[in-house]
Design a protein around this motif. Structure first.
Motif, PDB file in Angstrom:
ATOM      1  N   GLU A 127      73.091 -66.334 -41.912  1.00  0.00           N
ATOM      2  CA  GLU A 127      74.039 -65.573 -42.872  1.00  0.00           C
ATOM      3  C   GLU A 127      74.708 -66.492 -43.491  1.00  0.00           C
ATOM      4  O   GLU A 127      75.217 -67.676 -42.982  1.00  0.00           O
ATOM      5  N   PRO A 128      75.490 -66.190 -44.663  1.00  0.00           N
ATOM      6  CA  PRO A 128      74.865 -65.320 -45.444  1.00  0.00           C
ATOM      7  C   PRO A 128      73.676 -65.138 -46.168  1.00  0.00           C
ATOM      8  O   PRO A 128      73.514 -66.409 -46.740  1.00  0.00           O
ATOM      9  N   ALA A 145      70.912 -59.411 -39.389  1.00  0.00           N
ATOM     10  CA  ALA A 145      70.696 -60.820 -39.726  1.00  0.00           C
ATOM     11  C   ALA A 145      70.428 -61.537 -38.341  1.00  0.00           C
ATOM     12  O   ALA A 145      69.636 -62.419 -37.969  1.00  0.00           O
ATOM     13  N   GLY A 178      75.416 -57.893 -40.144  1.00  0.00           N
ATOM     14  CA  GLY A 178      75.171 -58.972 -39.300  1.00  0.00           C
ATOM     15  C   GLY A 178      74.433 -58.675 -38.156  1.00  0.00           C
ATOM     16  O   GLY A 178      73.542 -59.636 -37.608  1.00  0.00           O
TER      17      GLY A 178
END
Ligand code: ADP
Length: 598
Positions: free
Chosen positions: A297-298, A290, A287
């Motif tokens: 996400e994802p 990202a 995470g």
């Protein structure tokens, strides 16, 4: 055959086995019965011949025909009397004159050679299969009876007594035996099939149970178990499978636990983690990564990293790590992360060339900023120190060079030296206060501070200066409010703000301090009618060493650190500081703290 279930295979094999077993039993029994019946027929005929021989020996030649017929009826066999030369002398079923010479018949030849003879063959005369039994017998001739010999079969003389029974009898017997065998075979086969069916069905069920269990094993949620099996080979397979399942489940749960732990670890990491395969497709990212690169996400499975981060430097680093199989480290500014700076550590996955790479991105933007701030600070402080030091040195040297002879000038010079020394002292104490605030791990214990009391002390502290600068400092409405924090620090902040409000004011100007409760906040305002701050400088006045007008600040004894200290103190006490100002009209500095009851 491949799709036939085990049950059917077992049944088919059982059927085949039964058929083979019963077939061979039938063949064996048929043969045995036939041989036994033949033997029985021969034995019967031998016994009958033994009985008939003496009667034959006693029979007159002219009644031979009649005797033969009677013997045939009694013995239920065909009775033939054959001369040693093979000429048929009498026959119970046929006219002897029409019968050919029997010397060549095997049973006759055997009888001549060994007293008795047997044969089975098709009788051309009667057109049936016959079993023959021949024996040498005495025969009374027309010339009178031969000198009698002793024993049942008197030797070489006489003729041959032949008995024959049709094999039909044997065939009937054999057919009966066959029929019996067939019937019992059918019963046995049916019984065997039923047994085989139930056995196969039970066997099939066990196998299917094991099969289902084995198939479900790979299913993570499956928690079923395999019922205990009997003690045969299949039972042992089931037991091994159960043991394996147990181990498998343990491994699965350990690996799930491990993976959950790893996931939690990676998810909780502040550092961004990115794993790519050989083709630079993302196989995993956490995470933090990202969020840092603003990816939604994802991320889609195996998305090329270039679609998420376009920074060529990061791609280069990953490519290099994969090609060389060696770890690499680089500090990168990622455009995808809004220009944040990352210390990227890339490690290969596997041997050279690696199957992929894992990069750990450590956000060092703040570290970089702090480094920059530190460098700026050092530069600024050196710069700030240089001016008063240069002044002190210059005037001191001038005095040494003889200016001390001139009392008017020497006083003036000494005053300048003294002012600069005070300024250096102020700067040193401001720096010390700032450094204390910045580096302090554990602040002194917070106390319930009365704002009214602190405001009174602060106003008292700046009174002299206000008078000297002809600025009217007054207390406005100061409610009896309280805040949590350190008394001396709040006073320091208020003094700094009042000090500025006096310094950056006109002669005859005004400074007002007010404190009031606004909702759940305590608001302290210090307003002045001074020179004000240009709009563009407002966001920067709380920075260290920032002065709108350096000359004025220095001239009025400023260090450029006052507001910076105010900001630090306020924040340490859980409050905020803000400023509103209009150039030429004045400024209002506002401090807000969470209110506490007295
Ligand atoms: P200094 O020692 O220069 O006063 P500060 O950090 O206290 O340093 O203040 C930063 C700058 O903000 C000052 O140099 C001045 O230009 C401006 N400033 C601060 N307070 C006032 C005020 N009340 N009125 C006008 N300008 C102010």
């Amino acid at each position: 055959m491949g799709n036939i279930s085990i049950l059917r295979k077992l049944l088919l094999s059982a059927l085949l086995l039964i058929l083979v077993a019963l077939g061979s039993a039938a063949i064996f029994l048929t043969r045995y019965t036939a041989a036994r019946e033949l033997q029985h027929a021969e034995d019967t005929m031998a016994a009958q011949a033994r009985i008939l021989s003496p009667a034959l020996a006693a029979t007159e030649p002219q009644s031979l025909e009649a005797w033969t017929n009677r013997a045939g009826i009694e013995s239920r066999a065909r009775v033939t009397i054959i001369g040693r030369d093979g000429v048929v002398l009498a026959d119970s079923q046929h006219d002897p004159s029409t019968m050919d010479n029997h010397a060549g018949r095997p049973e006759v030849r055997q009888a001549l050679a060994r007293t008795t003879g047997t044969a089975v063959r098709h009788s051309a005369t009667l057109d049936v299969d016959l079993c023959y039994f021949a024996v040498l017998a005495d025969l009374r001739t027309l010339t009178g009876p031969r000198p009698s010999g002793s024993g049942a079969f008197p030797g070489q003389s006489g003729a041959i007594l032949r008995l024959a029974v049709p094999l039909r009898q044997i065939d009937v017997e054999v057919a009966a035996v066959r029929w019996l065998i067939l019937r019992s075979s059918l019963v046995a086969a049916a019984f065997a099939l039923v047994v085989a069916f139930f056995f196969s069905r039970a066997f099939g069920r066990r196998i299917r149970r094991i099969q289902t269990f084995a198939q479900q094993l790979v299913n993570e949620e499956y928690t079923g178990s395999l019922a205990s099996e009997s003690d045969d080979e299949l039972g042992s397979v089931a037991r091994s499978l159960r043991g394996m399942a147990e181990q498998f489940r343990r491994m699965l749960s350990a690996s799930a636990e491990e993976s959950a732990r790893r996931k939690a670890l990676l998810a909780g990491m502040v550092e961004g983690v990115l794993a790519v395969d050989h083709d630079l497709r993302i196989t995993f990212c956490n995470g933090s990564f990202a969020r840092a690169v603003n990816a939604r996400e994802p991320l889609p499975e195996r998305i090329p990293v270039v679609e998420v981060v376009r920074d060529p430097e990061l791609l280069d680093l990953l490519r290099g790590v994969i090609a060389t199989g060696e770890p690499a480290r680089r500090r990168l500014t990622l455009a995808a992360a809004e220009g944040r700076v990352f210390d990227v550590q890339g490690a290969p996955v596997g041997q050279r060339p690696a199957a992929g790479s894992i990069a750990v991105l450590h956000d060092v933007t703040e570290v970089e900023r702090l480094e920059r701030v530190r460098k700026d600070f050092v530069a600024n402080i050196s710069h700030e120190l240089r001016t008063p030091l240069a002044a002190i040195r210059g005037y001191a040297e001038t005095l040494l060079d003889g200016a001390s002879e001139d009392p008017a000038n020497s006083r003036k010079f000494l005053e300048i030296i003294c002012r600069n020394t005070v300024r250096l002292g102020d700067m040193a104490s401001d720096l010390l206060a700032l450094s204390e605030l910045e580096t302090e791990w554990k602040p002194p214990p917070a106390e319930n501070v009365s704002v009214r009391e602190v405001a009174g002390s602060a106003l008292g502290a700046v009174e002299r200066e206000a008078v000297a600068r002809h600025v009217n400092v007054c207390a406005g409405v100061i409610e009896d409010v309280h805040v949590m924090g350190q008394r001396f620090r709040l006073e320091h902040a208020l003094v700094n703000l009042l000090h500025n409000a006096i310094r950056f004011n006109h002669s005859g100007g005004e400074v007002r301090l007010e404190a009031a409760l606004r909702g759940d906040k305590v608001r302290i305002e210090i307003g002045d009618t001074g020179i004000g701050i240009p709009f563009q400088d407002l966001p920067r006045v709380f920075e260290r060493f920032y002065c709108v007008d350096k000359a004025r600040s220095r001239e009025t004894g400023g260090t450029g650190l006052g507001l910076s200290i105010v900001k630090h103190i306020t924040e340490k006490m859980g409050g905020t500081v803000s400023v509103e100002s209009r150039l030429g009209k004045g400024s209002i500095f506002t401090l807000e703290f969470p209110a506490v009851s007295q």
